[in-house]
Design a protein around this motif. Structure first.
Motif, mmCIF file in Angstrom:
data_model
loop_
_atom_site.group_PDB
_atom_site.id
_atom_site.type_symbol
_atom_site.label_atom_id
_atom_site.label_comp_id
_atom_site.label_asym_id
_atom_site.label_seq_id
_atom_site.Cartn_x
_atom_site.Cartn_y
_atom_site.Cartn_z
ATOM 1 N N VAL A 1 0.827 -1.208 0.000
ATOM 2 C CA VAL A 1 0.000 0.000 0.000
ATOM 3 C C VAL A 1 0.861 1.257 0.000
ATOM 4 C CG1 VAL A 1 -1.707 1.294 1.350
ATOM 5 C CG2 VAL A 1 -1.924 -1.179 1.115
ATOM 6 N N LYS A 2 1.974 1.217 0.755
ATOM 7 C CA LYS A 2 2.879 2.366 0.851
ATOM 8 C C LYS A 2 4.291 1.916 0.473
ATOM 9 C CE LYS A 2 0.164 5.687 2.315
ATOM 10 N NZ LYS A 2 -0.005 6.950 1.561
ATOM 11 N N PRO A 3 4.633 1.939 -0.813
ATOM 12 C CA PRO A 3 5.957 1.448 -1.245
ATOM 13 C C PRO A 3 7.126 2.170 -0.589
ATOM 14 C CG PRO A 3 4.479 1.730 -3.125
ATOM 15 C CD PRO A 3 3.785 2.327 -1.957
ATOM 16 N N ALA A 4 6.920 3.399 -0.108
ATOM 17 C CA ALA A 4 8.015 4.137 0.528
ATOM 18 C C ALA A 4 8.490 3.470 1.811
ATOM 19 C CB ALA A 4 7.564 5.569 0.827
ATOM 20 N N LEU A 5 7.720 2.520 2.335
ATOM 21 C CA LEU A 5 8.103 1.838 3.569
ATOM 22 C C LEU A 5 9.075 0.687 3.327
ATOM 23 C CD1 LEU A 5 4.608 1.645 5.311
ATOM 24 C CD2 LEU A 5 6.547 3.012 6.065
ATOM 25 N N ALA A 6 9.368 0.375 2.087
ATOM 26 C CA ALA A 6 10.193 -0.800 1.785
ATOM 27 C C ALA A 6 11.551 -0.721 2.473
ATOM 28 C CB ALA A 6 10.360 -0.941 0.271
ATOM 29 N N LEU A 7 12.206 0.427 2.396
ATOM 30 C CA LEU A 7 13.541 0.548 2.980
ATOM 31 C C LEU A 7 13.518 0.523 4.508
ATOM 32 C CD1 LEU A 7 16.518 0.863 2.354
ATOM 33 C CD2 LEU A 7 16.196 3.356 2.341
ATOM 34 N N PRO A 8 12.702 1.353 5.186
ATOM 35 C CA PRO A 8 12.711 1.287 6.660
ATOM 36 C C PRO A 8 12.200 -0.040 7.205
ATOM 37 C CG PRO A 8 10.980 2.764 5.884
ATOM 38 C CD PRO A 8 11.821 2.441 4.706
ATOM 39 N N TYR A 9 11.297 -0.696 6.468
ATOM 40 C CA TYR A 9 10.777 -1.978 6.951
ATOM 41 C C TYR A 9 11.784 -3.114 6.779
ATOM 42 C CZ TYR A 9 5.959 -0.736 8.131
ATOM 43 O OH TYR A 9 4.843 -0.234 8.741
ATOM 44 N N ARG A 10 12.770 -2.913 5.906
ATOM 45 C CA ARG A 10 13.761 -3.972 5.703
ATOM 46 C C ARG A 10 14.519 -4.241 6.997
ATOM 47 N NH1 ARG A 10 17.697 -2.756 0.936
ATOM 48 N NH2 ARG A 10 15.665 -2.777 -0.120
ATOM 49 N N ARG A 11 14.864 -3.166 7.729
ATOM 50 C CA ARG A 11 15.575 -3.341 8.993
ATOM 51 C C ARG A 11 14.700 -4.049 10.017
ATOM 52 N NH1 ARG A 11 18.250 1.920 11.498
ATOM 53 N NH2 ARG A 11 19.451 1.625 9.569
ATOM 54 N N ILE A 12 13.409 -3.685 10.056
ATOM 55 C CA ILE A 12 12.510 -4.334 11.015
ATOM 56 C C ILE A 12 12.341 -5.808 10.674
ATOM 57 C CG2 ILE A 12 10.148 -4.353 11.920
ATOM 58 C CD1 ILE A 12 10.046 -1.357 11.546
ATOM 59 N N LEU A 13 12.257 -6.121 9.381
ATOM 60 C CA LEU A 13 12.140 -7.527 8.982
ATOM 61 C C LEU A 13 13.388 -8.312 9.367
ATOM 62 C CD1 LEU A 13 10.462 -7.053 5.486
ATOM 63 C CD2 LEU A 13 9.461 -8.226 7.452
ATOM 64 N N ASN A 14 14.541 -7.673 9.265
ATOM 65 C CA ASN A 14 15.774 -8.339 9.700
ATOM 66 C C ASN A 14 15.769 -8.559 11.210
ATOM 67 O OD1 ASN A 14 16.766 -8.419 7.080
ATOM 68 N ND2 ASN A 14 17.830 -6.446 7.275
ATOM 69 N N ASP A 15 15.256 -7.568 11.949
ATOM 70 C CA ASP A 15 15.182 -7.714 13.405
ATOM 71 C C ASP A 15 14.242 -8.846 13.797
ATOM 72 O OD1 ASP A 15 16.913 -5.609 13.642
ATOM 73 O OD2 ASP A 15 15.354 -4.116 14.060
ATOM 74 N N ILE A 16 13.144 -8.980 13.059
ATOM 75 C CA ILE A 16 12.173 -10.024 13.378
ATOM 76 C C ILE A 16 12.804 -11.407 13.281
ATOM 77 C CG2 ILE A 16 10.062 -11.143 12.530
ATOM 78 C CD1 ILE A 16 9.006 -8.392 11.823
ATOM 79 N N SER A 17 13.718 -11.572 12.342
ATOM 80 C CA SER A 17 14.348 -12.885 12.156
ATOM 81 C C SER A 17 15.185 -13.293 13.360
ATOM 82 C CB SER A 17 15.223 -12.866 10.898
ATOM 83 O OG SER A 17 14.442 -12.554 9.752
#
Length: 500
Positions: free
Chosen positions: A305-321
């Protein structure tokens, strides 16, 4: 003695009626509107002082005689010689020093602030030396006094104002009523909405609202009605037992919301299937694994929905792992939510009466709760209506598929809350936001579209609530898709979820 001294004119009238007209104390009291004991007291004081009527005492002397009231001291203030004051100021003196000199010569003179004001008026040739008052300017003299309004006129004006407000409210409700589109989803609002069955047909009577548009009753026959759900906004009306049976047999969902958008009723028939194998899988599955999968899919939907979140969410996705506890996962979810709602910062198109603090939407949290509950902004209030209905629909679908809607993971288990339904709504929340906020940005808003209760919670007018529920409606197929994805997670099937 009376608590409050009588006007001296009334005292003289009292003495005249007693000594000249020879009236009784009761007659004097009735004539002057005072108690007869007060009249008796004043006459006795007058006689004991040795005075005779008519008296030659002045008003102040008579007042002092009867009430022992001293004449208030009124100092005579002398106007300074401002010509000399100005000359000394030119020679190097100060305005405070001049005031101190003036006060030493006139102890009852003006205080410092008033001294300065009078000097300023004198310099502007606006001081009346006789009354020590400012001379009105032409503009001030042209000001007309406010007209005196009688109580009847004030009451009529208030009535006219209420009528204007009522007409404006009817117009606003009528506008939103014109946007209601009841097809597979039927929405009802107003006082006295009711559902009953006549001749094996469901009869739906809309409630009464401020809208001038009167809706007719609707009759729905079995099998051919095409109805998926009914949402009722409000708290006044009734539902008959045969209507409940009719809705259950036809598998039509029924949801009722209160005025602030909280779910009051979610009609789930008792004939829903019980599947112990599925529930056993729920209870034995690793809750952290399920919650992490929900979190990943939620972030993926937010990026869609908000493609601008791709970069900041990448770090959160890495943290989730690398996260190993539910508490840490929920903290990461909170950080992601803040980034997500920052992307929805926008200004609402509005009319002039729209409050200043409503004109910009910048965050999801309420100042009353710190979360989205009890919204204090219209956008959050509208989102709450959409989320509440969607959560109720997911809960109903979970029960019909044999799952326990309270066995959530990402949302902590709480009595009375369908935590699993609120878990799975996270996968659909970005879609609701995209639909509803996109529509909100196309509208022009008025203050009267909303109401605020005593706690400051914003809620929607009932006709607007009907439109909001319809604009945030998601097809049943997407809810079934979410539940199928959840079923796959329970058995360890790795598959992605996509709404689009």
């Amino acid at each position: 003695m009376a608590n409050k001294p009588l006007p001296i004119e009334k005292v003289r009238k009292l003495l005249h009626l007693k000594f000249k007209e020879k009236l009784s104390y009761r007659a004097i009291g009735q004539a002057l509107g005072i108690g007869y004991m007060s009249a008796c007291y004043l006459v006795r004081k007058f006689v004991e002082s040795g005075q005779i009527w008519p008296t030659e005492l002045t008003d102040n002397e008579l007042r002092l005689l009867l009430y022992q009231q001293k004449i208030p001291y009124q100092p005579v203030r002398v106007l300074p010689n401002f010509e000399e004051v100005r000359q000394r100021l030119v020679d190097g003196s100060s305005i405070r020093r001049e005031w101190q000199t003036y006060l030493s010569e006139n102890p009852d003179g003006y205080r410092y602030k008033r001294f300065r004001e009078l000097y300023q008026l004198w310099c502007e040739n606006r001081l009346d030396v006789n009354s020590h008052a400012p001379i009105p300017t032409p503009c001030e003299g042209a000001l007309k006094p406010k007209p005196i309004v009688s109580k009847q006129e004030a009451s009529q004006r208030a009535l006219n104002e209420e009528e204007c407000i009522g007409e404006a409210l009817k117009k606003a409700e009528g506008f939103w009523h014109s946007q209601v589109n009841d097809n597979a989803l039927l929405t009802l609002a107003g006082h006295g909405a009711r559902l009953t069955v006549e001749r094996d047909e469901l009869v739906i009577f809309p409630g009464t609202t401020a809208s001038t548009v009167k809706e007719p009753a609707r009759r729905l026959a079995r099998a051919v009605h095409g109805l998926k759900a009914i949402v009722i906004v409000g708290y006044a009306g009734y539902l008959t037992l045969d209507a409940i049976e009719w809705l259950a047999q036809q598998k039509v969902g029924l949801y009722t919301l209160d005025l602030v958008g909280d779910l009051c009723l979610n009609l789930i028939p008792a004939i829903s299937p019980h599947r112990p194998i599925q529930r056993r899988a729920q209870y034995t599955a690793n809750p952290f694994t399920i919650a992490r999968s929900i979190m990943r899919e939620k972030l993926g939907e937010a990026i869609r929905v908000k493609p601008a979140l791709a970069l900041p969410y990448r770090r959160i996705l890495n943290d989730i792992s690398s996260i190993g506890t539910l508490d840490m996962l929920r903290q990461a979810e909170g950080r992601a939510a803040n980034l997500y709602w920052n992307q929805w910062n926008f200004e609402l198109d509005h009319h002039r009466d729209f409050p200043e603090h409503w004109r910009t939407f910048s965050n999801r949290s309420s100042t009353l709760t710190g979360s989205g509950r009890k919204a204090v902004h219209p956008v959050n209030a509208m989102l709450n209506y959409g989320y509440t209905v969607l959560a109720g629909r997911i809960e109903r679908a979970l029960v019909f598929d044999g799952y326990d809607p309270a066995a959530g993971t990402l949302h902590a288990a709480m009595d009375g809350r369908a935590s699993l339904a609120w878990d799975l709504i996270e996968l659909l929340r970005p879609t609701v936001d995209e639909q509803l906020i996109g529509w909100i940005q196309t509208q022009k808003w008025r203050k009267r579209d909303f109401e605020v209760n005593d706690d400051g919670v914003v809620y929607l007018r009932q006709q607007l609530a009907r439109v909001v529920i319809q604009k945030s409606w998601i097809p049943d197929a997407k809810i079934k898709q979410v539940i199928r994805w959840y079923a796959g997670q329970l058995v360890g099937r790795e598959e992605g979820f996509r709404v689009g």
